[in-house]
Design a protein around this motif. Sequence first.
Motif, PDB file in Angstrom:
ATOM      1  N   UNK A   1       9.032  26.311 -18.610  1.00 47.42           N
ATOM      2  CA  UNK A   1       9.814  26.617 -19.485  1.00 47.42           C
ATOM      3  C   UNK A   1      10.491  25.367 -19.794  1.00 47.42           C
ATOM      4  N   UNK A   2      10.222  25.076 -21.211  1.00 51.59           N
ATOM      5  CA  UNK A   2      10.826  23.672 -21.960  1.00 51.59           C
ATOM      6  C   UNK A   2      12.355  23.682 -22.038  1.00 51.59           C
ATOM      7  N   UNK A   3      13.128  24.842 -22.090  1.00 54.02           N
ATOM      8  CA  UNK A   3      14.662  24.941 -22.161  1.00 54.02           C
ATOM      9  C   UNK A   3      15.230  24.751 -20.708  1.00 54.02           C
ATOM     10  N   UNK A   4      15.338  23.432 -20.141  1.00 54.77           N
ATOM     11  CA  UNK A   4      15.684  23.170 -18.998  1.00 54.77           C
ATOM     12  C   UNK A   4      17.212  23.092 -18.902  1.00 54.77           C
ATOM     13  N   UNK A   5      17.961  23.763 -17.864  1.00 51.52           N
ATOM     14  CA  UNK A   5      19.416  23.764 -17.721  1.00 51.52           C
ATOM     15  C   UNK A   5      19.886  22.320 -17.107  1.00 51.52           C
ATOM     16  N   UNK A   6      20.788  21.830 -17.682  1.00 45.53           N
ATOM     17  CA  UNK A   6      21.268  20.347 -17.280  1.00 45.53           C
ATOM     18  C   UNK A   6      22.488  20.845 -16.512  1.00 45.53           C
ATOM     19  N   UNK A   7      23.134  19.421 -16.266  1.00 44.65           N
ATOM     20  CA  UNK A   7      24.288  19.218 -15.511  1.00 44.65           C
ATOM     21  C   UNK A   7      25.643  20.203 -16.164  1.00 44.65           C
ATOM     22  N   UNK A   8      25.785  19.977 -17.450  1.00 40.73           N
ATOM     23  CA  UNK A   8      26.889  20.793 -17.897  1.00 40.73           C
ATOM     24  C   UNK A   8      26.494  22.315 -18.067  1.00 40.73           C
ATOM     25  N   UNK A   9      25.518  22.860 -17.786  1.00 42.78           N
ATOM     26  CA  UNK A   9      25.226  24.368 -17.470  1.00 42.78           C
ATOM     27  C   UNK A   9      24.554  24.790 -18.761  1.00 42.78           C
ATOM     28  N   UNK A  10      24.220  23.783 -19.871  1.00 42.98           N
ATOM     29  CA  UNK A  10      23.672  23.865 -21.107  1.00 42.98           C
ATOM     30  C   UNK A  10      22.138  23.695 -21.041  1.00 42.98           C
ATOM     31  N   UNK A  11      21.218  24.336 -21.869  1.00 44.94           N
ATOM     32  CA  UNK A  11      19.729  23.984 -21.760  1.00 44.94           C
ATOM     33  C   UNK A  11      19.642  22.966 -22.942  1.00 44.94           C
ATOM     34  N   UNK A  12      18.764  22.200 -22.505  1.00 41.37           N
ATOM     35  CA  UNK A  12      18.088  21.086 -23.313  1.00 41.37           C
ATOM     36  C   UNK A  12      16.445  21.112 -23.369  1.00 41.37           C
ATOM     37  N   UNK A  13      16.043  20.448 -24.546  1.00 45.99           N
ATOM     38  CA  UNK A  13      14.346  20.812 -24.595  1.00 45.99           C
ATOM     39  C   UNK A  13      13.965  19.665 -23.552  1.00 45.99           C
ATOM     40  N   UNK A  14      12.532  19.932 -23.739  1.00 44.92           N
ATOM     41  CA  UNK A  14      11.696  19.298 -22.646  1.00 44.92           C
ATOM     42  C   UNK A  14      11.578  17.932 -23.410  1.00 44.92           C
ATOM     43  N   UNK A  15      11.662  17.518 -24.444  1.00 46.95           N
ATOM     44  CA  UNK A  15      11.489  16.316 -25.112  1.00 46.95           C
ATOM     45  C   UNK A  15      13.308  15.356 -25.294  1.00 46.95           C
ATOM     46  N   UNK A  16      13.835  15.860 -24.346  1.00 45.75           N
ATOM     47  CA  UNK A  16      15.116  15.209 -24.340  1.00 45.75           C
ATOM     48  C   UNK A  16      15.279  14.829 -22.892  1.00 45.75           C
ATOM     49  N   UNK A  17      15.419  13.732 -22.407  1.00 47.34           N
ATOM     50  CA  UNK A  17      15.657  13.247 -21.116  1.00 47.34           C
ATOM     51  C   UNK A  17      17.015  12.726 -20.594  1.00 47.34           C
ATOM     52  N   UNK A  18      17.334  13.058 -19.396  1.00 46.34           N
ATOM     53  CA  UNK A  18      18.514  12.485 -18.937  1.00 46.34           C
ATOM     54  C   UNK A  18      18.308  11.775 -17.359  1.00 46.34           C
ATOM     55  N   UNK A  19      19.146  11.521 -16.751  1.00 47.28           N
ATOM     56  CA  UNK A  19      19.012  10.996 -15.227  1.00 47.28           C
ATOM     57  C   UNK A  19      18.160  11.690 -14.454  1.00 47.28           C
ATOM     58  N   UNK A  20      18.187  13.013 -14.567  1.00 39.16           N
ATOM     59  CA  UNK A  20      17.311  13.909 -13.910  1.00 39.16           C
ATOM     60  C   UNK A  20      15.869  13.957 -14.232  1.00 39.16           C
ATOM     61  N   UNK A  21      16.099  14.259 -15.584  1.00 38.85           N
ATOM     62  CA  UNK A  21      14.736  14.631 -15.963  1.00 38.85           C
ATOM     63  C   UNK A  21      14.101  13.694 -17.152  1.00 38.85           C
ATOM     64  N   UNK A  22      12.834  13.481 -16.873  1.00 37.91           N
ATOM     65  CA  UNK A  22      12.019  12.574 -17.690  1.00 37.91           C
ATOM     66  C   UNK A  22      11.450  13.390 -18.848  1.00 37.91           C
ATOM     67  N   UNK A  23      11.197  12.714 -19.946  1.00 36.89           N
ATOM     68  CA  UNK A  23      10.752  13.335 -21.264  1.00 36.89           C
ATOM     69  C   UNK A  23       9.442  14.057 -20.981  1.00 36.89           C
ATOM     70  N   UNK A  24       9.294  15.163 -21.532  1.00 40.16           N
ATOM     71  CA  UNK A  24       7.914  15.806 -21.459  1.00 40.16           C
ATOM     72  C   UNK A  24       7.606  16.083 -20.075  1.00 40.16           C
TER      73      UNK A  24
END
Length: 426
Positions: free
Chosen positions: A152-175
């Motif tokens: 599922x490419x809408x991944x829930x992030x630290x703020x409780x909101x979902x971000x797309x699989x092509x958006x990275x952060x410290x926990x999640x690498x792009x794609x």
Amino acid sequence: MKKAFLFILLCGCLSLSGTLKAAEGQLMAGTAKINITPKQNIPLHDSVYARALVMEIGNMRVAQVSVDLVNFYSDRVANICKEKYGITQLLICASHTHEDPNMADARPREKKPDNTPFFEECIIKVVGEAIGNMFPARISAGTRTFPQLGFNRLIIRKDGKARESWVGDEHYNVENPERIPFGPVDPEVGVIKVEDMQGNARAIVMSYAMHADLGCFSYEISADYPGFACKKVEEAFDNKAICLFVAGGGGNVEGLMISRRRSGPDDPIKTDYKPIQRTGELLGIEVIKLANALHASSDNTSFKMCTDSLQFSTRGDKNRKVNVHIATFLINDFAIAVCPGEMFVQLQLEWKAKARLADVTPLFFGYTYVKGRSPGYVADVRSAALGGFGAEGGNRIQVGGGEAIINKHLENLYILNDQRASIFFK
């Protein structure tokens, strides 16, 4: 059996007129396959096709055409097929490949050729050829669970909101290069098998919920993983059966083995098709196993269909109305919910879980033309609240629209199944 539904106001949507049709007896079927790759100056990796399955019982004649295109909707084609071939209902199932002739063309939209008339003529032609190949048939269907090919490419992030699989952060690498199996996804593939009276497979329909964009931005024409899956299945049956791919509710499901995105048509690093081909082959293997295990229990076929429409407001403009046209099928002991647009997988899972309570095998067809235009992305309520690509935006149909579509399918299923159907007409 009554021929029309009452007008029902449900969850803020307006239910328009619905039509029931039913027939029982000897199934006649016809198949055809044609290459629909237009002649244009775009690199070609593999050709795109239209595959048709026409099914007829009595005065009911339904044509399903699966096309290796990102989407396709045409009332003109439906009207011509009705007048020319007596088609009761036309379904155009787009595989949603992001490398179709239009998407592969890197030029601005205004400079791209309009391939619509060409594709329309191809669809009309393949339906005609299928009708010319009619044979007495039997039909069966089933589902098979196997390890997921997507996430599922809408991944829930630290703020409780979902971000797309092509958006990275410290926990999640792009794609998702680590191929973490984020969910929810539907791990099942659905299969319909049409065989002749000698038991030979003549058509195999597969439905799987995952985006066909593993090679997105390849700038080459390709049918993506559905093309490789269909090729694998057809070869397994000595190319005597055609395989029609149907995209399920994969609006928010991405492939785990996605290829590197190219920066443009001049990017010297070409698209790696090995993971795309492997994904298709893995899906094809499961389809082959299931198809070989399916056997029609009777020479007699019960075929029931209900077409319906729901009207929704859009989120950004409550005065703008969108009509969503659907079809519900009950064929022997399996049911199909046919939906246009990019339905989120949560809606597919809801349909299948509730349809199984009616003692049927459930299948889900997304990205499929019934009538009119596509509503675009259709999210479930929770996904709409969490946000992200396809889940939010003013041009989406109103929140709750996806659940209303599923509820209408369930209502129509019970009517087709003659279980307490009278409650809808009191």
